[in-house]
Design a protein around this motif. Sequence first.
Motif, short mmCIF file in Angstrom:
data_model
loop_
_atom_site.label_atom_id
_atom_site.label_comp_id
_atom_site.label_asym_id
_atom_site.label_seq_id
_atom_site.Cartn_x
_atom_site.Cartn_y
_atom_site.Cartn_z
N TRP A 102 -8.84 4.43 8.11
CA TRP A 102 -7.90 4.73 7.96
C TRP A 102 -7.21 5.69 8.93
O TRP A 102 -7.82 6.00 9.66
CB TRP A 102 -7.80 5.90 6.82
CG TRP A 102 -8.05 5.22 5.52
CD1 TRP A 102 -9.90 5.61 4.87
CD2 TRP A 102 -7.53 4.85 4.06
NE1 TRP A 102 -9.93 4.90 3.87
CE2 TRP A 102 -8.85 5.17 3.02
CE3 TRP A 102 -6.43 4.80 3.34
CZ2 TRP A 102 -8.99 4.36 1.87
CZ3 TRP A 102 -6.28 4.24 1.83
CH2 TRP A 102 -7.61 3.80 1.23
N TYR A 103 -5.55 5.29 9.62
CA TYR A 103 -5.36 5.90 9.87
C TYR A 103 -3.71 6.03 9.86
O TYR A 103 -3.39 4.92 9.48
CB TYR A 103 -5.82 5.01 11.18
CG TYR A 103 -5.72 3.15 11.10
CD1 TYR A 103 -4.60 3.13 11.75
CD2 TYR A 103 -6.65 2.80 10.66
CE1 TYR A 103 -3.78 1.89 11.22
CE2 TYR A 103 -6.29 1.18 10.42
CZ TYR A 103 -4.89 1.04 10.51
OH TYR A 103 -5.17 -0.61 10.55
N PRO A 104 -2.71 6.76 10.83
CA PRO A 104 -1.66 6.71 10.98
C PRO A 104 -1.23 5.22 11.56
O PRO A 104 -1.76 4.77 12.27
CB PRO A 104 -1.00 7.66 11.05
CG PRO A 104 -2.62 8.53 11.78
CD PRO A 104 -3.65 7.45 12.00
N ALA A 105 -0.01 4.62 10.43
CA ALA A 105 -0.18 3.23 11.33
C ALA A 105 1.47 2.33 11.57
O ALA A 105 2.24 3.48 10.45
CB ALA A 105 -0.20 2.26 10.24
N GLN A 106 2.12 2.19 12.31
CA GLN A 106 3.44 1.73 12.12
C GLN A 106 3.47 0.90 11.11
O GLN A 106 3.14 0.52 10.48
CB GLN A 106 3.94 0.65 13.15
CG GLN A 106 3.20 1.24 15.37
CD GLN A 106 3.12 0.17 15.79
OE1 GLN A 106 4.26 -0.83 15.61
NE2 GLN A 106 2.61 0.79 16.43
N THR A 107 4.73 1.39 10.42
CA THR A 107 5.54 1.13 9.04
C THR A 107 5.74 -1.05 9.02
O THR A 107 6.32 -0.67 10.12
CB THR A 107 6.04 1.39 8.36
OG1 THR A 107 7.67 2.08 9.13
CG2 THR A 107 6.19 3.39 7.72
N GLY A 108 4.99 -1.51 7.42
CA GLY A 108 5.82 -2.56 7.80
C GLY A 108 5.15 -3.33 8.34
O GLY A 108 4.98 -4.50 8.15
N GLY A 109 3.98 -3.75 8.75
CA GLY A 109 2.53 -4.28 8.97
C GLY A 109 1.44 -4.36 8.12
O GLY A 109 1.70 -3.65 7.65
N GLY A 110 0.69 -5.42 8.35
CA GLY A 110 -0.76 -5.28 7.77
C GLY A 110 -0.34 -5.88 6.42
O GLY A 110 1.12 -6.20 5.52
N ALA A 111 -1.08 -6.10 5.11
CA ALA A 111 -0.78 -7.08 3.87
C ALA A 111 -1.69 -5.47 3.43
O ALA A 111 -2.06 -4.70 3.61
CB ALA A 111 -2.12 -7.41 3.97
N PRO A 166 -2.88 3.01 -2.10
CA PRO A 166 -2.27 2.07 -1.61
C PRO A 166 -2.23 1.63 0.35
O PRO A 166 -2.55 3.35 0.61
CB PRO A 166 -0.20 1.99 -1.72
CG PRO A 166 -1.03 3.13 -2.50
CD PRO A 166 -2.17 3.54 -2.90
N ALA A 167 -2.94 1.15 0.52
CA ALA A 167 -2.84 0.96 2.43
C ALA A 167 -2.76 -0.27 2.62
O ALA A 167 -2.23 -1.19 1.95
CB ALA A 167 -4.10 1.62 2.55
N GLN A 168 -1.94 -0.33 4.28
CA GLN A 168 -1.23 -1.45 5.08
C GLN A 168 -3.08 -2.11 5.47
O GLN A 168 -3.25 -1.77 6.52
CB GLN A 168 -0.57 -1.74 6.10
CG GLN A 168 0.53 -0.82 5.03
CD GLN A 168 1.54 -1.94 3.62
OE1 GLN A 168 1.02 -2.83 4.22
NE2 GLN A 168 0.66 -1.66 2.76
N ARG A 169 -3.07 -3.17 5.74
CA ARG A 169 -5.26 -3.59 5.44
C ARG A 169 -4.43 -4.06 7.19
O ARG A 169 -3.64 -5.45 7.62
CB ARG A 169 -5.53 -4.91 5.08
CG ARG A 169 -6.47 -6.02 5.87
CD ARG A 169 -7.80 -4.87 5.75
NE ARG A 169 -8.35 -4.54 4.83
CZ ARG A 169 -9.77 -3.31 4.11
NH1 ARG A 169 -10.68 -2.83 5.37
NH2 ARG A 169 -10.12 -3.00 3.33
#
Length: 338
Positions: A48-57, A71-74
């Motif tokens: 798990w990691y801090p990510a840019q919003t709006g990306g990933g599934a 919830p997370a963004q794959r």
Amino acid sequence: MLARLTGLALAALLAVPGHAAGDKTGVGVSSMIRPEANFGRGVSMTIWYPAQTGGGASELVGRNAVFEGTPAQREASPLPGKLPLVLLSHGGRRSSEQSGAWLAARLAEGGYIVAEVSGQRPRDPATALGEIWRRPAELGQALDLLLNDPDWQMRIDETRVAVAGVALGGTAAMMLAGGMIDEGAYARNCWTAHPSTDCEWFASGGIDPASVDPQALTLSRQDPRVRAVLAIAPEYLAEFRAASLAERGAQMTIFGLDEPAPGEARLAAQAGIEVLPLEGADLYDLFALCTPGGAKLLEEEGGDPALCGSTAEERSAVHEQLAESALDVLGRALLLPY
């Protein structure tokens, strides 16, 4: 500190700068599987990691018929720069993968890369016999894998590494800080007033946990790369050698349940380890929120419906306590000089 912290002391801890409640970011999730690692039983990590919003599934990680997912963004794009790492080992010998998804996501929101480490879970009491020493060895191998991986080594600040663990994972975390289990005390555990939750399971399979490999059990698992340890309701707390923890190589915090555990007072007095109580919490509250039909399903399939015994509101309150105080402790240990 030499005793459990009171509610006022805990509130004072939370007031220390380092993590501001409400500071959120997108949460990405990825996976790493290495079947050859950990003595051939393999290592699986959900990262798990801090990510840019709006990306990933979009994905609900860890969702099943009993537990709600997180919830997370794959494969979302990570935020730039190197970040501190938390290795997470959640649950006892029979816990499923991603039991700590909810906590991993909260820590990632707070700015940490979190690798929830899951070896192949034991299928029966016989294969679970060595889990007490395999778990810390697994964490050390997982750290090696991450720091040598072409993608993750560029994103992890290897000078800021922590380990967090729940139940047997908490025991493993303490071992990585230098904690040593007393072999004789461990052998007697199932006949004490505080037996492991797996004692009946071992007995049902005709397995004596005292027959664990003594050399593997007593081998030091201390890892000098680990700067901070969060042990959350750790098993076998009373079986640790206090002297080994007094000389620990990392900052250590123990999170206790509503009812103090055997060994807390001794370790506080003899090793100077602070114990932060999670008010109103029992062990099962450290797992994810249950689905509406989770308790009934457990009862129908011969499981323990008490795993879903608390309400969603009660469990959420425990999660909030633990996440906020864990972020505060990590901020002190990894972002400030230690």
